[in-house]
Write a protein that holds these residues in place. Structure first.
Motif, short mmCIF file in Angstrom:
data_model
loop_
_atom_site.label_atom_id
_atom_site.label_comp_id
_atom_site.label_asym_id
_atom_site.label_seq_id
_atom_site.Cartn_x
_atom_site.Cartn_y
_atom_site.Cartn_z
N CYS B 146 0.79 -1.14 0.05
CA CYS B 146 -0.16 -0.20 0.05
C CYS B 146 0.84 1.35 0.15
O CYS B 146 0.35 2.20 -0.68
CB CYS B 146 -0.78 -0.02 1.16
SG CYS B 146 -1.95 -1.41 1.44
N HIS B 147 1.93 1.09 0.65
CA HIS B 147 2.86 2.51 0.81
C HIS B 147 3.80 2.72 -0.29
O HIS B 147 4.40 1.76 -0.50
CB HIS B 147 3.50 2.38 2.22
CG HIS B 147 2.49 2.35 3.49
ND1 HIS B 147 2.20 3.55 3.89
CD2 HIS B 147 1.95 1.57 4.15
CE1 HIS B 147 1.20 3.53 4.88
NE2 HIS B 147 1.13 2.39 5.06
N ASP B 280 10.69 -3.49 -16.10
CA ASP B 280 9.90 -2.68 -15.16
C ASP B 280 9.97 -3.57 -13.96
O ASP B 280 9.36 -4.64 -13.81
CB ASP B 280 8.65 -2.26 -15.69
CG ASP B 280 7.93 -1.47 -14.88
OD1 ASP B 280 8.19 -1.00 -13.77
OD2 ASP B 280 6.95 -0.34 -15.41
N LEU B 281 10.38 -2.78 -12.66
CA LEU B 281 10.67 -3.29 -11.62
C LEU B 281 9.30 -3.09 -10.64
O LEU B 281 9.23 -3.57 -9.47
CB LEU B 281 11.84 -3.14 -10.68
CG LEU B 281 13.04 -3.50 -11.43
CD1 LEU B 281 14.23 -3.21 -10.69
CD2 LEU B 281 13.08 -5.00 -11.55
N THR B 282 8.17 -2.24 -11.10
CA THR B 282 7.15 -2.12 -10.28
C THR B 282 6.71 -2.84 -9.56
O THR B 282 5.96 -2.85 -8.35
CB THR B 282 6.26 -1.07 -11.14
OG1 THR B 282 6.73 -0.12 -11.86
CG2 THR B 282 5.22 -0.33 -10.19
N ARG B 283 6.31 -4.26 -9.92
CA ARG B 283 5.76 -5.24 -9.19
C ARG B 283 6.62 -6.59 -9.23
O ARG B 283 6.10 -7.50 -9.26
CB ARG B 283 4.73 -5.45 -10.09
CG ARG B 283 3.66 -4.24 -10.11
CD ARG B 283 2.04 -4.76 -10.62
NE ARG B 283 1.38 -5.34 -9.65
CZ ARG B 283 0.31 -5.49 -9.71
NH1 ARG B 283 -0.52 -5.01 -10.75
NH2 ARG B 283 -0.26 -6.28 -8.70
N SER B 346 -0.40 -3.52 -5.08
CA SER B 346 -1.50 -4.12 -5.38
C SER B 346 -2.80 -3.32 -5.81
O SER B 346 -2.91 -1.94 -5.44
CB SER B 346 -1.94 -4.66 -4.07
OG SER B 346 -1.30 -5.94 -3.80
N GLU B 347 -3.81 -3.78 -6.48
CA GLU B 347 -5.04 -3.01 -6.60
C GLU B 347 -5.68 -2.85 -5.40
O GLU B 347 -6.09 -3.78 -4.56
CB GLU B 347 -5.79 -3.74 -7.65
CG GLU B 347 -5.12 -4.15 -9.06
CD GLU B 347 -4.81 -2.94 -9.64
OE1 GLU B 347 -3.85 -2.96 -10.50
OE2 GLU B 347 -5.63 -1.86 -9.77
#
Lengths: 532, 560, 165
Positions: B146-147, B280-283, B346-347
């Motif tokens: 979340c953060h 892309d490392l976002t996730r 996460s969504e």
């Protein structure tokens, strides 16, 4: 009835042997209340306890559930080698699937994503949920296998011949409904396996486009598009498809199956029971003293329902000798078959969990994406030509199967395994030919490719017309025509064609299940697959 | 007749079915793992609580998050309202963290399969569950679900703040991450200071230093007197940065700062900002172990193992990878793993978005501090070196040195800014400024200042002339180029060992003096020698020859 | 009806009931065990519809009490049907589920009033008026450090039992 002084005799009948002799109505009331349990039991068994020939016959005849059976059963029909109990076993598998399916409906939610979560809940949290779901999955598969085996048995004993042609047609319809039930149920878990298998299936339904596109008539008559839209309710698998498949799976198809099954079993009665050879009575061994009970005398006809009795229905003119009471002999046989089927489903359910992969993700295709196993033979053919594998050849096969009873009008060998001219010989040769041609053709196509690998510019229509599926069909057809000529019998040709079809179906299914990996490339074993 | 055979079959199959049903019943009612664990929990409870405890499935349900976490069926001590058994790994109470598991469930922070009731399945260590639990020691990575902590500085700056915090004796009054501090309740007076473990999340008074100093100066405050040292402005800023990074997730911000110091964003995007050379490392924290290729990864097939091995030797784990081996220590790898696991956006329903995420995703607030040092460390250091001396990686053309004094003295600030802003199209240097790039002008200026600092503050020597003033024979220049330059810079100026000279952004921003001086004096510390003086293998070039070279190079410039 | 005996039969009339021969013990045993296994299966099946776990938040929960709680003014944790009071005697929790037909009562000046059929209760749950047959039950409550209290909605305690704190 002796005279009564009470004015109550005008009301109600006296009970047997008792007169309204002044006992008060209250006493009668108490007496009836005391006897009510026994009277309840007696009212359920209207013909009394089945301890005599007559009461046994009446027991079967007057019960709603049991009177689909005839009161008498020919001893030949009870032999294991006659039917191997496959029809009853298939019905038993259906019953198990039905019951476990209804139980699963308590918890399953037919909406995307939520469906998957409800499957997880059933597996982990619902009391007995994991076991029930496993049984349901296995019983469904067992039912498909048993239905196919039953069809093969009926064919090889030539039990489809007059007067049973229409029952064969109904049986084919039952086969289609069974496959439909299995296919619609496949989507419901909403995992990757389900989603992509049904995507494949829907695209196979769309395969007529290959032909209409090649002919340039798609804008006039888009059969493929219509079929896919009817199936999915949308242009891709989604919530509309799920609710549609759910409706088909829990209501429409089960109702259709129950109705057809009732007609199927009723027709067995009206067609005179199970098929048996003309000399069956001579070939049966004498009744051993150990057999009990039997009819102690030649039974009279104990029912008077036959309306206009003419011709072959009901079994007019057949002797009652060599018949035994359905109760208990037939019922023991059916109960044994039922229990063994249940046992098989339970054992499978305990040994192997039904599969549940990751949540369905439209963005991540499974590779390879495989249809359910009974369609993998089709998918193998579809890999060469979508239309021929998806529609052309299945239609030809179904049509051919439907026509068999109307083309084979011979009577030699009815009721015998591999009965008819040619017999075991033609079956053995056809098995050999069928296996050989499909294996060689597939090996060739796998090793050398097919048309487009050699001439990249070939038109699609050429490949639609000439591909391993059509070539194989042609080879089988030629072989069976040869058999007709060679053995001077349509039945021999039918046996040749059916055996070839079985061989081809089995080999193609095995190839689709085991030897095809990512991108539908050939691999000797799943452990050779690249990636994971 | 087969009746007897049928009876036997019926009997045997019925008994077998009964046996199977019995074993299924036993498995269902007695052999379940969670029941066994709950029974042992009940035994460990004090007698008065044992009476009220029922063995049953327990779960934490948060409908808005679509969460039904049954972890508490085994981890009973963590269920709302239940007491923990201290010392037991499974049955103890949940460690004291800011978020109550009863409010948000377990899987939001820890990952895993919440709906499962068997430990292997619940921990996600089974096939077909794409999100296994975060490894035990790295649970704080779950904050990243979340953060998004904002304005995280480079490692050096963060460590500076931490060292100051320790040296200034703050821990004698303040607790931080479980260490230090005394706190007397009930305002008993004396030494007391708030727990600073979440100072960055709850906020703190920005004038804290002034207040500490004035308290320290009060004659009556016995304990305060002399407790507060004097700190310079820069030191105060460092402490502020350090305090802002305290959010109750020990190690996580340090890991992020480490990430920002190694230049990973040169090649990788996170949250939409970064280079394109790597994935892309976002996730990346939500990698599915079932889809990774473990052929070259020894040990367990876990994401943690895969990432660690990848940090050690990227080319081994991913054949054909462009990522060089960074020479990281094991502690660095562990810290980076922690950060990688935290990249798991996460969504979430918007009602659950914390403030930092809203600021990051809605208002474009930066996750990295915007000072030049941090920006350079995060985006430039991997290619140009933390010291500006350039880098060589096997199989790749070398990255230029930009911190040398001879380069900085001839490169103007605007030349540097244009290079950063527009990059080198067609080459590895991306465009970092607008349009298309993420940096604002002030950020670019900060980077430029930092680069100057790498060369000990060497100023631009100045160039009074026009950008292009050289007029010379380009044809002669061409033959000179072929003889002297083409081996390193390519026959058409497309680059090789040396930078590309035919790049339009380069040509339109470089002045003739720049080109002249570079050829004349060379670049210290690189393969570029100064051609004004000769070497063992070549003779010196005359000034006119150098001008001819420049004229030839200019023929590649396309007039706008 | 003829009584001609059939070859292989034993000469009895069809109307006579037959004695049960011992050799049918096998058949009876087989039928019995098949019924037994089906009955066992049925018993197992009957367990399925009763859900083992409800998809609603746990009945036990913890909540932090606000510092300033006036006696007589209840604190209702959001999303829960309990009312927590603090007075000189201690802290206690009253269920706000009306004992008549289950509506949620609303707190007012003197206690609670149910909007469905008009039942009225005092602050301690006793019935003042209305179709409610029983007083509002008191729920198990424990107070731990930092005015965090743990309430179990599924556990009723005797009225009057307050917790310290």
């Amino acid at each position: 009835m002796t005279g009564s002084s009470s004015g109550q005799s005008a009301m109600g009948r006296p009970s047997e042997g008792r007169c309204p002799d002044g006992r008060s109505a209250l006493a009668r009331f108490g007496e009836n209340l005391r006897r009510a349990p026994r009277e309840l039991r007696d009212s359920m068994l209207r013909s009394g306890s089945p301890a005599t020939d007559r009461s046994r016959s009446a027991f079967v005849f007057s019960s709603l559930f049991l009177h689909v059976h005839s009161v008498r059963v020919h001893r030949w029909s009870l032999r294991w080698s006659t039917t191997m109990g496959l029809g009853i076993a298939a019905a038993a598998a259906f019953l198990v699937t039905l019951i476990t399916g209804v139980l699963l409906m308590f918890y399953y939610k037919p909406y995307p994503d939520v469906a998957y979560l409800s499957m997880k809940d059933i597996h982990f949290v619902v009391p007995t949920g994991r076991f029930i779901r496993n049984i349901h999955r296995w019983a469904g598969n067992v039912m498909v296998v048993l239905v196919l085996l039953h069809m093969a048995r009926v064919f090889y004993t030539a039990a489809y011949r007059r007067p049973r042609e229409f029952n064969w047609v109904i049986g084919m319809l039952l086969l289609v409904v069974t496959l439909g039930l299995s296919f619609t149920g496949y989507l419901l878990p909403w995992d990757q396996l389900a989603y992509w298998a049904i995507t494949i299936g829907a695209n196979i339904a769309q395969s007529p486009r290959e032909l209409t596109d090649a002919l340039g008539i798609t804008h006039l008559f888009d059969l493929g598009g219509i079929q896919k839209l009817l199936l999915l309710g949308s242009d891709q698998v989604g919530e509309e498809s799920l609710i549609r498949f759910y409706l088909l799976h829990v209501m429409i198809l089960p109702l259709a199956l129950v109705v057809l099954l009732s007609v199927h079993m009723w027709r067995v009665r009206k067609d005179g029971g199970l098929t048996r050879p003309a000399d069956a009575d001579l070939r049966l061994p004498p009744i051993t003293p150990a057999t009990y009970p039997v009819f102690t005398e030649a039974p009279q006809r104990t029912y008077h329902l036959a309306a206009v009795v003419k011709g072959r229905t009901p079994a007019v003119g057949n002797g009652p000798e060599n018949c035994v009471p359905a109760m208990p002999h037939l019922f023991y046989a059916e109960a044994a078959v039922f229990m063994m089927t249940v046992l098989a489903c339970l054992a499978l359910a305990l040994l192997r969990d039904a599969p549940l992969k990751e949540l369905a993700n439209p963005a991540v295709p499974e590779n390879p994406a495989k249809a359910p196993w009974y369609f993998l033979g089709l998918q193998e053919l579809v890999s060469y030509s979508a239309f021929m594998g998806g529609m052309g050849i299945p239609l030809v096969v179904i049509l051919g199967l439907l026509l068999i009873p109307y083309l084979d009008r011979e009577i030699a060998g009815t009721g015998e395994w591999f009965g008819g001219p040619g017999g075991r010989r033609v079956v053995a040769r056809s098995a050999f030919f069928g296996l050989g041609s499909v294996i060689l053709l597939e090996a060739f196509a796998i090793r050398f490719g097919w048309i487009r690998q050699w001439w990249p510019e070939s038109p699609q229509l050429l490949i639609t017309l000439i591909n391993p599926g059509t070539v194989l069909t042609l080879l089988y057809a030629i072989f069976s025509l040869w058999a007709i000529r060679r053995f001077d019998s349509v039945r021999a040709g039918a046996m040749a064609l059916f055996t070839c079809f079985l061989a081809g179906f089995v080999v193609l299914t095995v190839i689709g299940v085991h030897f095809r990996g990512p991108n539908w490339d050939f691999f000797w074993s799943p452990s050779d697959w690249p990636g994971h | 007749m087969h009746s007897r055979a049928n009876k036997i079959l019926l009997l045997v199959s019925s008994l077998a079915a009964l046996a199977l049903l019995g074993s299924a019943a036993v498995r269902e009612n007695w052999l379940q793992e969670w029941k066994r664990i709950q029974r042992s929990y009940a035994k460990a409870l004090p007698p008065e609580s044992r009476r009220d405890f029922r063995v049953q499935l327990r779960q934490i349900v948060v409908p808005r998050l679509r969460v039904s976490d049954r972890c508490v069926s085994c981890h009973v001590g963590m269920a709302p309202g239940e007491q923990g058994i201290s010392g037991d790994r499974v049955l103890s109470k949940h460690p004291n963290v800011h978020h109550d598991p009863a409010d948000i469930g377990c899987t939001v922070c820890h990952g895993g399969q919440g709906r499962a009731t068997e430990s292997a399945a619940a921990h996600g260590d089974v096939s077909f569950w794409p999100e296994p639990m975060i490894p035990a020691g790295q649970a704080y990575a779950g904050c990243g679900t979340c953060h998004t902590h904002l304005a995280v500085p480079s490692m050096a700056r963060l460590e500076q703040g931490r060292a100051l915090f320790e040296r200034s004796d703050c821990l004698s009054c303040h607790r931080l991450d479980g260490r230090g501090g005394t706190m007397r309740t009930g305002a008993a007076g004396g030494m007391e200071g708030p727990d600073l473990s979440r100072a960055g999340a709850v906020g703190f008074d920005e004038k804290w230093y002034g207040k500490h100093v004035s308290r320290s100066g009060e004659p009556a405050a016995a304990v305060w007197r002399g407790a507060v040292r004097s700190l310079s402005q820069d030191d105060q800023q460092a402490l502020d940065i350090f305090l802002s990074s305290r959010v109750g997730a020990p190690g996580l911000i340090e890991a992020k700062a480490l990430f920002h110091s190694l230049g990973c964003r040169c090649c990788h995007k996170v949250g939409g900002i970064g280079g394109d050379d790597g994935p892309d490392l976002t996730r990346v924290g939500q990698l599915d172990p079932g889809r990774l290729v473990f052929d070259h990864v020894p040990g367990e097939r876990t994401v943690q193992n895969y990432l660690a091995e990848h940090f050690r030797a990227p080319g081994k784990v991913v054949p054909g990878s462009l990522m060089p081996s960074m020479g990281l220590s094991e502690t660095q790898i562990e810290a980076l793993n922690l950060y990688m696991f935290s990249l798991r956006r996460s969504e979430l329903p918007e009602a659950f978005w914390p403030k930092d995420r809203i600021r990051a995703e809605r208002f474009g607030a930066r996750e990295f501090a915007s000072d030049g040092a941090t920006l350079y460390g995060a985006f430039c250091a991997a290619c140009h070196g933390a010291d500006g001396r350039g880098m060589r990686y096997a199989g790749m053309p070398p990255f230029p040195a930009i911190g040398g004094r001879d380069f900085l003295s001839i490169a103007s600030d605007s030349f540097l800014a244009v290079t950063i802003r527009s990059g080198r199209p067609g080459r590895r240097m991306p465009a970092w400024g607008s349009p298309g790039g993420p940096f604002s002008e002030s950020e670019i200026d900060g980077i430029v200042r930092h680069i100057r600092g790498l060369g000990e503050g060497t100023p631009f020597a100045g160039d009074s002339g026009p950008r292009r003033w050289i007029v010379a024979d380009a044809i002669r220049g061409e033959s000179l180029y072929k003889a002297n330059c083409s081996l390193c810079h390519g026959p058409g100026g497309e680059g090789g060992e040396g930078p590309a000279l035919n790049n339009q952004v380069f040509l339109s921003s470089a002045s003739d003096l720049y080109l002249l001086e570079t050829i004349r004096g060379g670049r210290g510390g690189t393969s570029m020698t100064g051609f004004a003086s000769g070497t063992n293998v070549s003779s010196a070039l005359a000034p006119s020859e150098i001008e001819q070279l420049v004229a030839f190079i200019r023929t590649w410039e396309v007039k706008q | 009806m003829t009584t001609r005996p059939l070859a292989g039969g034993n000469g009895r009339s069809r109307l006579d009931p037959e004695p049960i021969p011992r050799r049918d013990f096998l058949g009876r045993l087989a039928v019995f065990s098949s019924f037994a296994s089906l009955a066992f299966a049925l018993a197992g099946i009957m367990r399925l519809p009763k859900a083992a776990v409800l998809p609603s938040p746990s009945k036990k929960f913890s909540v932090k009490l606000p510092e300033a709680m006036q006696p007589g003014v209840p604190f209702v944790p959001p999303g829960r049907s309990v009312a927590i009071f603090r007075d000189e005697g201690g802290v206690y929790a009253v269920s706000t589920v009306c004992t008549h037909l289950g509506c949620i009562v609303k707190a007012d000046a003197g206690g609670f009033k149910c909007p469905c059929h008009g039942s009225e209760f005092r602050r301690d749950g006793t019935v003042v008026r209305g179709p409610a047959p029983k007083p509002l039950p008191w729920l198990a409550l424990a107070v731990s450090a930092g005015s965090v209290c743990t309430i179990d909605e599924g556990s009723v305690v005797e009225s009057g039992r307050r917790a310290r704190g």
